[in-house]
Scaffold this active site. Structure first.
Site, PDB file in Angstrom:
ATOM      1  N   ARG A 110       3.685  -1.174 -27.461  1.00 36.98           N
ATOM      2  CA  ARG A 110       2.437  -1.924 -27.588  1.00 36.98           C
ATOM      3  C   ARG A 110       2.377  -2.729 -28.880  1.00 36.98           C
ATOM      4  NH1 ARG A 110      -1.360   1.333 -28.810  1.00 36.98           N
ATOM      5  NH2 ARG A 110      -1.139   2.766 -27.056  1.00 36.98           N
ATOM      6  N   TYR A 125     -16.133 -23.773 -23.050  1.00 37.22           N
ATOM      7  CA  TYR A 125     -15.452 -23.326 -21.825  1.00 37.22           C
ATOM      8  C   TYR A 125     -16.316 -22.277 -21.113  1.00 37.22           C
ATOM      9  CZ  TYR A 125     -11.472 -21.327 -19.202  1.00 37.22           C
ATOM     10  OH  TYR A 125     -10.620 -20.864 -18.239  1.00 37.22           O
ATOM     11  N   ASP A 181     -11.745 -22.908 -30.825  1.00 39.88           N
ATOM     12  CA  ASP A 181     -10.862 -22.926 -29.661  1.00 39.88           C
ATOM     13  C   ASP A 181     -10.153 -24.280 -29.709  1.00 39.88           C
ATOM     14  OD1 ASP A 181      -9.708 -23.343 -27.143  1.00 39.88           O
ATOM     15  OD2 ASP A 181     -11.274 -22.227 -26.086  1.00 39.88           O
ATOM     16  N   LYS A 229      -2.063 -23.125 -21.510  1.00 41.59           N
ATOM     17  CA  LYS A 229      -2.106 -24.576 -21.331  1.00 41.59           C
ATOM     18  C   LYS A 229      -0.878 -25.227 -21.978  1.00 41.59           C
ATOM     19  CE  LYS A 229      -5.976 -23.533 -19.372  1.00 41.59           C
ATOM     20  NZ  LYS A 229      -7.244 -23.444 -20.058  1.00 41.59           N
TER      21      LYS A 229
HETATM   22  C1  LIG Z   1      -8.196 -22.336 -20.013  1.00 40.39           C
HETATM   23  C2  LIG Z   1      -8.971 -22.260 -21.253  1.00 40.39           C
HETATM   24  C3  LIG Z   1      -9.241 -21.036 -21.860  1.00 40.39           C
HETATM   25  C4  LIG Z   1      -8.853 -19.724 -21.247  1.00 40.39           C
HETATM   26  O1  LIG Z   1      -7.491 -19.571 -21.060  1.00 40.39           O
HETATM   27  P1  LIG Z   1      -6.922 -18.582 -19.931  1.00 40.39           P
HETATM   28  O2  LIG Z   1      -5.521 -18.375 -20.331  1.00 40.39           O
HETATM   29  O3  LIG Z   1      -7.102 -19.300 -18.634  1.00 40.39           O
HETATM   30  O4  LIG Z   1      -7.731 -17.321 -19.984  1.00 40.39           O
HETATM   31  C5  LIG Z   1      -9.934 -21.046 -23.042  1.00 40.39           C
HETATM   32  N1  LIG Z   1     -10.355 -22.189 -23.604  1.00 40.39           N
HETATM   33  C6  LIG Z   1     -10.121 -23.386 -23.047  1.00 40.39           C
HETATM   34  C7  LIG Z   1     -10.605 -24.613 -23.722  1.00 40.39           C
HETATM   35  C8  LIG Z   1      -9.432 -23.465 -21.852  1.00 40.39           C
HETATM   36  O5  LIG Z   1      -9.233 -24.646 -21.275  1.00 40.39           O
END
Ligand SMILES: *Cc1c(COP(=O)(O)O)cnc(C)c1O
Length: 408
Positions: free
Chosen positions: A72, A126, A198, A223
């Site tokens: 972990r 988001y 973010d 992403k």
């Molecule tokens: C997709 C996304 C997330 C979350 O990511 P996941 O891997 O799908 O949980 C968070 N913030 C933004 C801006 C996103 O586009």
């Protein structure tokens, strides 16, 4: 090889060079006693770590980040990825990995907030982040107030005695408002309020969040870091003051990323600079083309003047990436669906940041509470690595179908 992010003279390497070098330590890519090694850290799968003897087991330091202890706590594949993400932001003290972007967001907020605290949240955030605030955090006695993404230094007027943290996301991933991060950070610092960003859209390559004074930088690695639409992952990087709390929080909650996923993310990360450059240029060309079309009312791309916060984008971002939205000049749900369904080169699906183009309808119902951006039918596109002329031709024929559906 440089595993420090510096050249031989001690000068910081440029971001593109760090992306190539980072995390490829000799002890993770070679074998003891043999010169040289392989290029990429291999997949180290582990739950149990074997010790030489009981004394060795008893003396193992659980807090040594690069010592095998138990699965972990990670192994060289995930350490290499975390180190590479840390090196994207010279101000970062470290990075923790999570099984998704949402897990990274909840991991950071749960590590930093306590019952009675108030969180200021950007209204364009988001959707699942909003759901976390309205669900689990609220039940735990952590309250959230939403602010206008364009608020800038006016954020100071919202501070209460219990305001503990400000969460930013810039630009918003549906409506693309760009936030004045330096102004918000300055106001927060004066009151000892934590700032989180973010930074999934720009990544630290195009917007140096921690370098602008933000305390905690969050990426949905799903992403652009992964970049190939085949892995879920998140990361949280923090400055030296908050890094111990982020790390402890992740360990307490048992958060980690699998070595196979870390290996794929590391492979994606190596090409991040070229992908972002290509996808950013194509997206801008397509956004400009769309803004000259009669079928399109407005293009929401931070590099174009119709987008809220455009001036701040020009001031703070190195360039744009591949995700933006546009508003069709009329029609409703049916006509918008006809447009999206007739695209031949765009997949229809959630997420973005992969090498392939995508299109989805965007609806803001339930996603805004402090601001109400009046919008016509919105379409969000992820521009991939396809030829830009092919993509434009595809959109053009789909707009003709849309026009047909609208009727005279
Ligand atoms: C997709 C996304 C997330 C979350 O990511 P996941 O891997 O799908 O949980 C968070 N913030 C933004 C801006 C996103 O586009």
């Amino acid at each position: 090889m440089s595993d420090s992010g510096k050249d031989k003279g001690g000068k910081p390497l440029s971001a593109a060079t760090r992306l190539v070098q980072a995390g490829r330590r000799a002890e993770w890519t070679g074998m003891p006693g043999q010169p040289g090694g392989i290029v990429n850290p291999p997949v180290w799968r582990a739950s149990t770590i074997l010790y030489e003897d009981v004394a060795h087991l008893r003396s193992a330091d659980v807090n040594d980040p690069h010592r095998l202890y138990y699965g972990r706590r990670g192994a060289p594949t995930s350490w290499a990825l975390a180190e590479a993400i840390t090196q994207m932001e010279p101000e970062a003290a470290g990075t923790m990995l999570y099984p998704s972007g949402v897990a990274a967001i909840s991991g950071a907020l749960l590590a930093l907030l306590r019952p009675g605290d108030e969180l200021l949240m950007v209204d364009s955030v988001y959707g699942p982040t909003r759901a976390l605030c309205e669900g689990l955090l609220r039940e735990m006695g952590i309250t959230t107030r939403y602010y206008d993404p364009l608020i800038g230094s006016g954020i100071a007027d919202l501070f209460h005695a219990n305001t503990r943290a400000i969460f930013m996301e810039s630009p918003g991933s549906l409506t693309f408002e760009v936030q004045d991060i330096p102004a918000i950070v300055a106001a927060a610092r004066e009151r000892g309020i934590i700032t989180l960003l973010d930074n999934t859209w720009a990544t630290p390559l195009l917007l140096p969040g921690l370098g602008m004074g933000v305390d905690v930088s969050i990426l949905a690695c799903t992403k652009y870091i992964v970049g190939h639409s085949d892995v879920m992952m998140g990361s949280v990087s923090a400055n030296a003051a908050l890094w111990p709390r982020i790390r402890q929080g992740a360990h307490t909650l048992g958060q980690m990323a699998s070595p196979d996923d870390a290996w794929l993310a590391l492979r994606g990360l190596r090409t991040l600079a070229v992908r972002l450059k290509h996808q950013g240029e194509s997206a801008l060309a397509i956004a400009r083309w769309l803004s000259g079309r009669p079928e399109v009312a407005r293009v929401l791309h931070p590099a174009l003047p119709d987008c809220a916060g455009h001036d701040i984008f020009l001031r703070d971002f190195a360039s744009g990436t591949g995700l933006f939205a546009f508003e069709l000049a009329g029609g409703g749900e049916r006509e918008r669906a006809a447009f999206i369904d007739s695209l031949g080169l765009f997949g229809i699906g959630y997420s973005w940041g992969g090498y392939e183009s995508l299109a989805i309808p965007v609806d803001l119902k339930g996603l805004r509470s402090a601001t109400a951006p009046a919008r016509g039918p919105l379409v969000r596109v992820n521009i991939g690595l396809e030829d830009v002329a092919d993509l434009i031709a595809d959109i053009e024929q789909a707009l003709a179908v849309w026009k047909e559906a609208i009727g005279p």
